[in-house]
Design an enzyme around this catalytic site. Structure first.
Site, PDB file in Angstrom:
ATOM      1  N   VAL A  10       4.682  -1.227   3.934  1.00  0.00           N
ATOM      2  CA  VAL A  10       4.238   0.146   4.178  1.00  0.00           C
ATOM      3  C   VAL A  10       5.404   1.113   4.003  1.00  0.00           C
ATOM      4  O   VAL A  10       6.579   0.733   4.099  1.00  0.00           O
ATOM      5  CB  VAL A  10       3.656   0.298   5.609  1.00  0.00           C
ATOM      6  N   PHE A  20       9.418  -2.400   4.821  1.00  0.00           N
ATOM      7  CA  PHE A  20       9.356  -0.941   4.737  1.00  0.00           C
ATOM      8  C   PHE A  20       9.741  -0.494   3.332  1.00  0.00           C
ATOM      9  O   PHE A  20      10.809  -0.845   2.819  1.00  0.00           O
ATOM     10  CB  PHE A  20      10.276  -0.312   5.787  1.00  0.00           C
ATOM     11  N   LYS A  21       8.842   0.261   2.722  1.00  0.00           N
ATOM     12  CA  LYS A  21       9.040   0.744   1.370  1.00  0.00           C
ATOM     13  C   LYS A  21       9.756   2.093   1.411  1.00  0.00           C
ATOM     14  O   LYS A  21       9.324   3.013   2.110  1.00  0.00           O
ATOM     15  CB  LYS A  21       7.690   0.873   0.653  1.00  0.00           C
ATOM     16  N   ILE A  22      10.847   2.200   0.642  1.00  0.00           N
ATOM     17  CA  ILE A  22      11.640   3.419   0.618  1.00  0.00           C
ATOM     18  C   ILE A  22      11.870   3.825  -0.839  1.00  0.00           C
ATOM     19  O   ILE A  22      12.370   3.021  -1.634  1.00  0.00           O
ATOM     20  CB  ILE A  22      13.014   3.208   1.308  1.00  0.00           C
ATOM     21  N   THR A  79       0.852  -1.191   0.000  1.00  0.00           N
ATOM     22  CA  THR A  79       0.000   0.000   0.000  1.00  0.00           C
ATOM     23  C   THR A  79       0.886   1.238   0.000  1.00  0.00           C
ATOM     24  O   THR A  79       2.110   1.148   0.167  1.00  0.00           O
ATOM     25  CB  THR A  79      -0.943  -0.002   1.220  1.00  0.00           C
TER      26      THR A  79
END
Length: 344
Positions: free
Chosen positions: A58, A87-89, A27
């Site tokens: 996220v 964790f999306k970066i 998402t």
């Protein structure tokens, strides 16, 4: 290949994860904004519970690598499981540095918004768990996104990076097929695309045929005949028969004697012919004088539907009287069979 749902719509997430085999959920803050979510932390915690035991991906944002690490730790403190959270970066020099920091702290990272092989290479070198080219967005701008995806897969396979290539920004089912053919390790797709992946017209036709043939061989006449049994006695009038036809919606009535035994059948065709020849006075005639067939086509209520269809075709008739204990108990109309795809 892993399969993620790309969404923040709680209803479709529940529907998709009910299938029981999705890897997890991806998402973005943009999704949340579109759905009017203002309590992002609360939404993230809710989503983590909804995708259990799957993985939730996220966003972790910050102006420095240290800020991104702090944000990831803050999100974990909300109750997220480090083993089930990615964790999306966004890719950048700060992003890949943060990727290395998070990986050193035992966290999983998806370096996304990747549009070039150079960006993907830096993410792989930083130890990214996932690297995420956005295929649909690149194609929207006229770029060769599929070559980029293939190059990323080749780099992982050739150099042995412990990174999974995620095919994202999926627009249609053809993207999914392409992702499979390219050898990516994971794909994230919206529900509107995902739920079409098992659809095919030939499959639908074949399934309908299997259902039809199974019903014909396993179901009995009594399972499909109407509840209403249109019967008139010999001493009743044509007008009485007309009322029974109207009430039942069928084009015929069974004619019985005083003890309920079948004596014949009267059809709407008989009605039309006699009205044309005799006029309205015909409606007062007795049924005993208007039997169109003293030997109507009958079938037992325990017979298979296959036998009923065979009768319809062999006799070229529209109505069959259903019998039990030598008495009419109902009627089969060919139109009912046509509506249920039991007769072509």
């Amino acid at each position: 290949m892993e399969l993620y749902l790309d969404s923040v719509d709680f209803k479709e997430i529940e529907e998709a994860f009910d299938m029981g085999f999705l890897t997890g959920l991806t998402t973005t803050p943009t999704f949340m904004h579109r759905h009017g979510i203002t309590d992002i932390d609360g939404a993230i915690v809710k989503l983590a519970g909804m995708v259990e035991p799957g993985i939730l991906q996220v966003e972790a944002l910050g102006d420095t690598a240290e800020e991104i690490l702090a944000e990831a730790k803050r999100l974990l403190a909300l109750g997220l499981d480090i083993e089930k959270t990615v964790f999306k970066i966004p890719v950048s020099n700060v992003g890949v540095k943060a990727c290395k920091l998070l990986r050193d702290n035992g966290m999983m990272v998806n370096v996304h918004l990747v549009y070039t092989l150079n960006q993907a290479y830096m993410a792989m070198q930083a130890g990214a768990t996932y690297v995420c080219p956005l295929v649909g967005r690149l194609q929207d701008q006229g770029h060769d996104a599929l070559t980029l995806v293939q190059s990323c897969v080749d780099a992982v396979n050739y150099y042995g990076y412990d990174t999974k290539v995620m095919f994202s920004s999926v627009r249609h089912a053809e993207h999914v097929r392409t992702a499979i053919m390219s050898g990516v390790h994971t794909i994230t797709a919206p529900w509107k695309v995902m739920k079409t992946l098992t659809s095919n017209n030939f499959t639908t036709v074949g399934t309908d045929q299997f259902v039809e043939h199974t019903r014909l061989m396993t179901e009995n006449v009594k399972d499909v005949m109407q509840d209403f049994n249109p019967v008139v006695k010999e001493d009743e009038t044509i007008f009485d028969a007309l009322n029974k036809m109207t009430e039942s919606g069928l084009g015929a009535v069974s004619i019985v004697n005083g003890t309920g035994e079948l004596k014949g059948i009267f059809t709407d065709g008989d009605l039309r012919r006699n009205l044309k020849e005799k006029g309205k006075a015909f409606l007062d005639d007795k049924m005993a004088d208007c039997v169109s067939s003293a030997n109507p086509i009958t079938i037992t209520q325990e017979a298979r539907l296959y036998d009923a269809v065979a009768l319809f075709k062999e006799k070229e008739i529209d109505t069959i009287i259903v019998m039990a204990n030598n008495k009419p108990v109902g009627m089969l109309d060919i139109q009912d069979f046509v509506k249920q795809n039991l007769v072509g």
